[in-house]
Design an enzyme around this catalytic site. Structure first.
Site, PDB file in Angstrom:
ATOM      1  N   CYS A  88      32.584  47.362  51.786  1.00  0.00           N
ATOM      2  CA  CYS A  88      33.085  47.004  53.108  1.00  0.00           C
ATOM      3  C   CYS A  88      33.216  45.775  53.033  1.00  0.00           C
ATOM      4  CB  CYS A  88      33.679  48.230  53.867  1.00  0.00           C
ATOM      5  SG  CYS A  88      34.186  49.681  53.601  1.00  0.00           S
ATOM      6  N   MET A 104      34.541  53.680  60.130  1.00  0.00           N
ATOM      7  CA  MET A 104      32.997  53.271  60.411  1.00  0.00           C
ATOM      8  C   MET A 104      32.138  54.579  60.444  1.00  0.00           C
ATOM      9  SD  MET A 104      30.419  51.349  60.137  1.00  0.00           S
ATOM     10  CE  MET A 104      28.285  51.074  60.208  1.00  0.00           C
ATOM     11  N   ASN A 123      45.529  45.014  38.194  1.00  0.00           N
ATOM     12  CA  ASN A 123      44.536  46.085  38.538  1.00  0.00           C
ATOM     13  C   ASN A 123      45.900  47.235  39.519  1.00  0.00           C
ATOM     14  OD1 ASN A 123      43.172  47.629  40.590  1.00  0.00           O
ATOM     15  ND2 ASN A 123      41.467  46.295  39.567  1.00  0.00           N
ATOM     16  N   TRP A 124      46.173  48.055  40.403  1.00  0.00           N
ATOM     17  CA  TRP A 124      46.325  48.709  40.668  1.00  0.00           C
ATOM     18  C   TRP A 124      47.986  48.270  41.363  1.00  0.00           C
ATOM     19  CZ3 TRP A 124      48.070  47.727  45.767  1.00  0.00           C
ATOM     20  CH2 TRP A 124      47.391  47.209  46.877  1.00  0.00           C
ATOM     21  N   GLY A 139      36.128  57.799  42.902  1.00  0.00           N
ATOM     22  CA  GLY A 139      34.840  58.571  43.134  1.00  0.00           C
ATOM     23  C   GLY A 139      34.068  57.937  41.946  1.00  0.00           C
ATOM     24  N   ASN A 192      37.155  54.581  34.433  1.00  0.00           N
ATOM     25  CA  ASN A 192      36.456  54.572  34.027  1.00  0.00           C
ATOM     26  C   ASN A 192      35.193  55.037  33.939  1.00  0.00           C
ATOM     27  OD1 ASN A 192      36.175  52.595  37.077  1.00  0.00           O
ATOM     28  ND2 ASN A 192      34.741  53.427  36.342  1.00  0.00           N
ATOM     29  N   ASP A 250      33.757  48.691  33.478  1.00  0.00           N
ATOM     30  CA  ASP A 250      34.889  49.119  34.431  1.00  0.00           C
ATOM     31  C   ASP A 250      36.362  49.007  33.958  1.00  0.00           C
ATOM     32  OD1 ASP A 250      34.893  50.920  37.113  1.00  0.00           O
ATOM     33  OD2 ASP A 250      35.655  47.972  38.059  1.00  0.00           O
TER      34      ASP A 250
HETATM   35 CA    CA Z   1      36.587  52.058  38.484  1.00  0.00          CA
END
Ligand code: CA
Length: 698
Positions: free
Chosen positions: A623, A663, A405-406, A194, A273, A318
């Site tokens: 999205c 949505m 990344n992840w 978040g 971040n 970030d």
């Molecule tokens: Ca981030």
């Protein structure tokens, strides 16, 4: 003798207690057992998170006989990025919106499906996630589901019945959960996300695995000093912040990496971040801003601070440190050093001593321009002048997608190499259009304090590959190019193999020691999830969920869209491979690019297009993608019939007619707002058609 449920005998109570105790002990031992390859019990297989299995029936010699053994269709799944668990003959597959499907590995029957109904519980956070979920945890007969809306739910592993549910985030807030929980010592831990979508103060929470009662919580950045600090670690961290950071939350949200270390009884948290990204807003005048972009070691019983190492002091790009943390007992000159290894977004491969957090190695593994290196005396990066965009727009390698990344990395103790997908893709950083004094992040909107995601990027904006990193030489041992930039994480085995699924649908095995490509299978759909392996009745299997997904399938624009995996068009399924497997892949349509729609009678209004673009970047881009080019994880609005008609668009956007499908309802927007967004989408569709037409006429 009949069992009387109303009158449990003392013997029954004792027996139950004994069997649960024995099971938990067995569970703890198995989670720390690198020698048995029977199960895949946690996100990284065992507590070490090495994603190494000793199984070797499938090996560099036998692999030519590897084939599809069976598959299961996952029709209600969308994107799949999760790690499957294999526990005592049952596979647990997590798909979008945290839906868990339990499959009998012998009969291939679906035993149960658990749907936590995330769209109905998510409220405004539905705007922030398209159901991304990286998997579940297992402990003592229970599966732990991290629902995207912030609930942590225990379900019975055999029946799928809910046992307890705990709300881990503030109801009505803007935190959501995409990460896999981890279970250890009778506890289960989860973080949240978040940082980009409102003022966020990150934390992790551990719960009692049996009851769901909160055991402890650790905040990853300090709060307002006037409210008092939770502990001395918060006081220490507060000295590294400036201004009124608490009004911006600070950030640090741990949305992915959590590793339990039985050797030291530590929990390692890979922290997020800054919130917002831009440090000039968050902490004017600088400061390290602990514990952003760090590995923080906590006591696993109490959640008390033990040590930390910060990869990016004063974070402003970030560059979170939420990527895998892998425990490795590294043999150096006949000595064993208990290390952890970490290849975060910022492009450096770190080795730390996990007893005390001391830095042992930090070398670039990809193109990095924000820093020239890491000073091994201080452990701090040597930053490049101008990289904090203090002189206007700068192009920095890597960008917000990071150099890694992840997507999980795996460690093979035989080859002593680490395998992970990397990407070289830069980012533009610019805050000249932002009022640094008055900026306040808005909840449930993309709000980073940096101009970001305003336009599409060309499909060839970056390159990527699979890398084998040798930690002793601090160099690449071998690497292969990957398609696009968003490829899946890896698994490595005692068969001298490394497996990786690719964005273009190829599932590939390499020889772990030298990187020679030995085997490939066309899954006919983009792969974003890592494979696992397990053994049943003496036979080795490899399981791989197939279904394009993850961040670049959402926000990647043309970088993601280039592979031709359109939202909802290509079947998602679990594929299971074994030697002599001879099953056929069910029919699958070929890759196809989105065909934009146009109504020649629609008259574009330049002012509405401009306003619509601003609203699109705030509300839709997470999205549906920059430039209204969807990466395939969500519908591409340029080709959506709904966006051709005002009433239809109002119904979906303002009234929430597609909420059950994920949505969100945007009750904060007006019909005038929707009209401007429609003008922007129509302008983008027409621009694409025009570009296509001129490309055809050439
Ligand atoms: Ca981030």
């Amino acid at each position: 003798m009949r069992y009387q449920p109303s009158l449990p005998s003392l013997a029954f109570v004792l027996l139950t207690a004994v069997s649960i105790g024995a099971s938990a002990e067995f569970n703890a031992a198995e989670l720390d057992n690198e020698q048995s390859g029977k199960n895949w019990l946690t996100h990284g297989r065992t507590h070490s998170e090495q994603r190494y299995s000793p199984l070797n029936e499938i090996n560099a010699e036998s692999i030519s006989k590897l084939g599809l053994a069976w598959s299961v269709e996952l029709p209600d799944a969308r994107q799949i990025v999760s790690t499957t668990l294999a526990v005592d003959g049952i596979l647990y597959v997590t798909t979008s919106f945290s839906i868990v499907t339990a499959i009998d590995a012998r009969t291939h029957d679906v035993l149960w499906k658990y749907d936590p109904q995330v769209p109905a519980h998510a409220g405004e956070t539905l705007k922030l996630l398209w159901g991304t979920s990286r998997g579940v945890a297992y402990w003592n007969g229970k599966i732990y589901v991290a629902a995207g809306d912030g609930r942590l739910i225990a379900v019975d592993a055999k029946s799928g019945k809910e046992i307890w549910s705990a709300q881990t985030t503030e109801p009505g807030g803007h935190f959501y959960v995409t990460g896999a929980p981890r279970a250890f010592n009778g506890k289960v831990i989860i973080g949240n996300g978040g940082t980009e979508t409102g003022p966020a103060r990150g934390y992790v929470t551990a719960y009692d695995a049996e009851t769901g009662e909160q055991a402890w919580r650790f905040y990853l950045v300090p709060g307002n000093p006037a409210d008092g600090f939770e502990d001395n670690a918060q006081r220490m961290a507060a000295a590294t912040w400036n201004g009124e950071w608490w009004k911006h939350g600070g950030g640090g949200n741990a949305w992915n990496a959590i590793t339990y270390d039985p050797d030291f009884n530590h929990i390692y948290i890979g922290t997020g971040n800054g919130s917002p990204w831009n440090q000039k807003i968050r902490s004017p005048g600088g400061g390290d801003n602990l514990f952003l972009c760090s590995i923080v070691a906590l006591d696993a019983d109490t959640g008390k601070y033990r040590w930390h190492y910060q990869t990016v002091p004063g974070e402003t790009w970030d560059f979170n440190s939420s990527m895998d943390i892998v425990s490795v007992d590294l043999e150096v000159n006949d000595r064993v050093i208990k290390t952890l290894m970490h290849a975060p977004k910022n492009g450096f491969f770190y080795i730390l001593n996990r007893a005390n957090g001391k830095l042992l190695s930090a070398e670039k593994f990809a193109k990095v321009t924000w820093a020239s290196g890491v000073d091994m005396k201080t452990g701090r990066p040597i930053e490049t002048a101008g990289s904090r965009y203090e002189d206007g727009e700068v192009l920095i390698w890597p960008g917000p997608a990071g150099a890694h990344n992840w997507q999980p990395m795996s460690w093979n103790p035989n080859t002593q190499l680490m395998y992970f997908p990397y990407h070289d893709v830069p980012g533009y950083y610019n805050d000249t259009a932002i009022n640094l004094t008055t900026f306040q992040a808005k909840r449930h909107e993309l709000s980073t304090g940096v101009s970001y995601a305003e336009d599409d990027s060309p499909a060839d904006s970056g390159t990527s590959g699979l890398m084998a990193w040798n930690p002793l030489t601090q160099q690449v041992a071998w690497k292969h190019d990957n398609p696009g930039i968003w490829n899946a994480g890896t698994m490595t085995t005692g068969g001298d193999l490394v497996f990786q699924g690719l964005a273009d649908g190829q599932f590939i095995a390499y020889r772990a020691s030298d990187g020679e490509k030995l085997w490939e299978f066309d899954a006919k759909h983009g792969i974003a999830a890592p494979p696992i392996t397990y053994e049943i009745d003496g036979r080795q299997f490899i399981a791989l969920p197939v279904g394009w997904g993850g961040g670049l399938s959402m926000m990647g624009g043309s970088i993601g869209a280039q592979h031709g995996w359109q939202y909802g068009r290509h079947p998602r399924r679990l594929l299971v491979f074994a030697l002599d497997g001879a099953a056929n892949l069910p029919p699958t349509p070929p890759p196809m690019m989105v065909e934009p729609l146009d109504d020649p009678a629609f008259v574009l209004d330049a002012e509405k297009v401009a306003t619509g673009k601003t609203l699109f970047v705030r509300h839709c881009v997470m999205c549906h993608g920059p430039g209204a080019v969807a990466g395939g994880g969500a519908p591409d609005l340029r080709g959506s019939p709904i966006m051709m008609h005002r009433e239809a668009a109002d119904g979906v956007i303002l009234e929430g007619q597609r909420m059950s499908r994920g949505m969100a309802k945007f009750s904060n927007l007006t019909t005038t707002d929707v009209e401007t967004i429609q003008h922007y989408v129509r302008e983008r569709a027409r621009a694409t058609l025009g570009a296509n037409a001129s490309a055809i006429s050439k």
